[in-house]
Design an enzyme around this catalytic site. Structure first.
Site, PDB file in Angstrom:
ATOM      1  N   HIS A 196       0.999  -1.174  -0.017  1.00  0.00           N
ATOM      2  CA  HIS A 196       0.005   0.038   0.164  1.00  0.00           C
ATOM      3  C   HIS A 196       0.839   1.109  -0.034  1.00  0.00           C
ATOM      4  O   HIS A 196       0.342   2.276   0.106  1.00  0.00           O
ATOM      5  CB  HIS A 196      -0.845   0.223   1.210  1.00  0.00           C
ATOM      6  CG  HIS A 196      -2.041  -0.636   0.994  1.00  0.00           C
ATOM      7  ND1 HIS A 196      -2.786  -1.171   1.999  1.00  0.00           N
ATOM      8  CD2 HIS A 196      -2.474  -1.613   0.180  1.00  0.00           C
ATOM      9  CE1 HIS A 196      -3.824  -2.215   1.729  1.00  0.00           C
ATOM     10  NE2 HIS A 196      -3.684  -2.322   0.361  1.00  0.00           N
ATOM     11  N   ILE A 211       1.104   7.092   0.416  1.00  0.00           N
ATOM     12  CA  ILE A 211       0.436   5.809   1.326  1.00  0.00           C
ATOM     13  C   ILE A 211      -1.058   5.845   1.121  1.00  0.00           C
ATOM     14  O   ILE A 211      -1.713   6.804   1.153  1.00  0.00           O
ATOM     15  CB  ILE A 211       0.830   6.360   2.567  1.00  0.00           C
ATOM     16  CG1 ILE A 211       2.234   6.584   3.295  1.00  0.00           C
ATOM     17  CG2 ILE A 211       0.244   5.019   3.555  1.00  0.00           C
ATOM     18  CD1 ILE A 211       2.188   7.175   4.441  1.00  0.00           C
ATOM     19  N   CYS A 212      -1.180   4.537   0.948  1.00  0.00           N
ATOM     20  CA  CYS A 212      -2.596   4.251   0.583  1.00  0.00           C
ATOM     21  C   CYS A 212      -3.494   3.817   1.853  1.00  0.00           C
ATOM     22  O   CYS A 212      -3.387   2.319   1.768  1.00  0.00           O
ATOM     23  CB  CYS A 212      -2.918   3.245  -0.735  1.00  0.00           C
ATOM     24  SG  CYS A 212      -4.349   2.500  -0.688  1.00  0.00           S
ATOM     25  N   LEU A 213      -3.821   4.467   2.671  1.00  0.00           N
ATOM     26  CA  LEU A 213      -4.539   4.073   4.156  1.00  0.00           C
ATOM     27  C   LEU A 213      -5.611   4.792   4.109  1.00  0.00           C
ATOM     28  O   LEU A 213      -5.658   6.107   4.009  1.00  0.00           O
ATOM     29  CB  LEU A 213      -3.250   4.280   5.045  1.00  0.00           C
ATOM     30  CG  LEU A 213      -3.688   4.106   6.350  1.00  0.00           C
ATOM     31  CD1 LEU A 213      -3.886   2.507   6.726  1.00  0.00           C
ATOM     32  CD2 LEU A 213      -2.769   4.461   7.503  1.00  0.00           C
TER      33      LEU A 213
END
Ligand SMILES: [Zn+2]
Ligand SMILES: [Zn+2]
Ligand SMILES: [Zn+2]
Ligand SMILES: [Zn+2]
Ligand SMILES: [Zn+2]
Ligand SMILES: [Zn+2]
Ligand SMILES: [Zn+2]
Lengths: 456, 152
Positions: free
Chosen positions: B83, B90-92
């Site tokens: 992610h 950041i893919c959160l």
């Protein structure tokens, strides 16, 4: 030279008075103005201090609180003790402003992510508000602590370090500046003066701070001890300077000795007044105490005398009815004469006794009255009771009659419908029964047509 | 200013104490902070590495999420994670407009990222990493990530 309106105005002075401040105000520039003072103060009204107050909205998120605030009273969004707390449907508490902001972004509760919109929030319970109101916080101006709910009022009305309008707003010059409250009693201070230390020219309001902090010449060596001190605090320093020459502690009682403050204790042992001094001091204190005691005793005595005078005058009027005896001292007759204290007490006692006997007399009368009342009630109810039982027996007799009539009618009906199966209308006379036996007639008129219908 | 006050509070708390593995590098002003995080367990992917996080705050913080990215310096690489793109984005979900909540703070974000790394077992970049890194010009917050896998 400053313009005319710049002269310091003492608000305690009556308006339109010839005022010469040159020897009173410490920073007044040398020459006086050519305008006559009376025209100068023509428009000056003595400003009431409250009219100088300025609204001071206190930012409750910017203040410092005393000690740690209970985590339950902290808004989870702004991390400050809650301001105008609201409760969500899902039982979470936020500041009203914070949750409104958050909901304008996402319609979810920031804590449990459940759907929520502005209709789902309502004012938090009173208890939460009370807890928050009583939190102790520091005044943003003077740093003393107050209950949070009192802060705004304190800053607006009392804080010595908060800004108020310059009292010069009421003078001819119409000064629009602000000034700290503790300096607002000295009139408009917004005029240039020369610093007595560095000769720089600046506004009088700023002088105090300048002399304490930024002045280049603010320090000087104490002429006694040589330590560097603030020029503007010189007299305060002399009060505690160790090298200042001080008279002996007992100079008051005749000792001629003088020495530096630090050395004075060396003299204490050899002073010829060292025994007399403390004793004289204690006596002085004692006398002072006794005097104040005397004064308070005299006051009490005076009060008691007035009371006695009143009671005496009341005694003279004791044959008057009770209601007229007003116990307030305000109605004290001035012409009453003085008598010893004892008679007053005796009078009070006798008054009490007479009241007691009057009270017991009253209670006796009351019991008498009660007895009479009960008798009267009994007497009046007996005939009513009799009448009632009479009515009851009459009713029973009537009932019997009705029952007998009923039975008779029913038998009649049975015989008529049972014997001859002719059409019903012949039974109609039953419907018009007399009004005295209404319930029965209704039932009959009910049952009769039913009978007819079954026959048809 | 709302953001300034809140960040001031967070900063004084951070100066007081931080959870293990998280250290403050700089917090000058209230626009951009740098923090270092380390993975505390023995995860071989991140062993003996420290990663640098850059927080960018808007005036609307904490109503709006901060922009959080990993930054690459000589001794601070971008951690490998399905992610995390190689440019540090950041893919959160918690950092997106949808998943963000104003009760989150710098410390809680750091801890979330720490545990995201701790639980990871795939030594790989997100799908289409090269393409994304080459083409993306949008701010991380405005990217519509597809939060398909919350277990990683
Ligand atoms: Zn909730
Ligand atoms: Zn709040
Ligand atoms: Zn104050
Ligand atoms: Zn003024
Ligand atoms: Zn000066
Ligand atoms: Zn001195
Ligand atoms: Zn002496």
């Amino acid at each position: 030279m400053p313009p005319a309106g710049h002269r310091p105005l003492d608000p305690s002075l009556p308006p339109s008075t010839e005022v010469d401040n040159d020897d009173r105000a410490p920073y007044t520039p040398g020459s006086s103005s050519s305008l006559s003072s009376s025209s100068l103060y023509k428009h000056l009204r003595t400003p009431s201090t409250s009219s100088l107050n300025i609204r001071h909205p206190v930012d409750l998120r910017a203040i410092t609180y005393d000690g740690a605030v209970d985590e339950n009273l902290v808004c989870p969004i702004c991390r400050c003790p809650l301001v105008d707390p609201v409760l969500t449907e899902c039982d979470h508490i936020f500041c009203r402003a914070c949750i409104t902001d958050a909901l304008s972004n996402t319609k979810l509760c920031p804590i449990d992510r459940s759907p929520l919109d502005s209709d789902g929030v309502s004012r938090a319970p009173k208890m939460v508000h009370n807890q928050l109101d009583s939190l102790k916080a520091k005044c943003p101006c003077c740093a003393s602590s107050f209950a949070r709910s009192m802060l705004e009022n304190h800053v607006e009305k009392y804080c010595p370090e908060a800004n108020v309008k310059c009292p010069g707003i009421y003078s001819e010059k119409y000064c629009k500046e602000v000034v700290k409250r503790r300096m607002s009693g000295r009139g408009c201070l917004h005029y240039p003066v020369e610093c007595p230390d560095c000769k720089e020219t600046l506004l009088l309001v700023e002088m105090e701070e300048h002399r304490e902090a930024s002045c280049n010449e603010k320090l000087k060596a104490c002429e006694h001890c040589g330590v560097n001190i603030l020029r503007c605090k010189e007299s305060e320093h002399h009060e505690e300077c160790p090298d200042v020459i001080r008279p002996c502690n007992w100079a008051e009682y005749g000792c001629q000795h003088e020495a530096k403050r630090t050395d004075l204790h060396l003299h204490a042992d050899e002073c010829s007044f060292k025994l007399v001094g403390p004793m004289a001091d204690t006596l002085k204190k004692e006398i002072k105490l006794l005097r104040s005691d005397m004064r308070s005793l005299a006051e009490t005595n005076h009060l008691q005398e007035r009371r006695i005078k009143f009671l005496e005058s009341a005694q003279r009027a004791s044959d008057r009815p009770m209601e007229l005896m007003d116990l307030s001292l305000a109605n004290l007759p001035e012409s009453a004469n003085t008598e010893p204290l004892d008679s007053g007490h005796e009078y009070l006692l006798s008054l009490l006794e007479s009241q007691q006997s009057r009270l017991s007399q009253l209670s006796n009368e009351l019991t008498d009255f009660q007895g009479k009342n009960t008798m009267m009630l009994l007497n009046e109810t007996i005939p009513i009771k009799n009448e009632l039982s009479e009515l009851r027996s009459t009713q029973q007799v009537t009932c019997m009659h009705v029952r007998w009539l009923m039975r008779f009618r029913m038998q009649e009906n049975q015989r008529r419908f049972g014997g001859s199966p002719g059409p019903g209308p012949s039974g109609s006379p039953d419907g018009g029964g007399s009004s005295s036996d209404l319930p029965f007639s209704r039932r009959l008129s009910d049952s009769a047509p039913r009978d007819i219908i079954t026959k048809l | 200013m709302f953001a300034t006050k809140r960040l001031g509070k967070e900063l004084s708390k951070i100066h007081g104490s931080l959870p293990p593995g998280i250290t403050l590098v700089t917090a000058e002003g209230f626009q951009e902070w740098l923090l270092d995080i380390r993975v505390l367990d023995e995860n071989p992917i991140y062993l003996n590495q420290t990663y640098r996080l850059k927080f960018k705050f808007s005036q609307s913080y904490p109503i709006e999420p901060p922009e959080v990215t990993f930054v690459n310096t000589t001794d601070r690489p971008i951690p490998i994670h399905p992610h995390i793109y190689s440019n540090g984005i950041i893919c959160l979900d918690l950092l997106g407009t949808q998943g963000w909540s104003p009760v989150q703070n710098v410390e809680s974000i750091c801890m979330s990222l720490q545990s995201m790394l701790t639980g990871n077992t795939k030594n790989e970049r997100p799908e289409g990493d090269a393409h994304f890194v080459a083409s993306n010009r949008r701010r991380p917050r405005d990217i519509d990530f597809y939060y398909h896998d919350n277990t990683v």
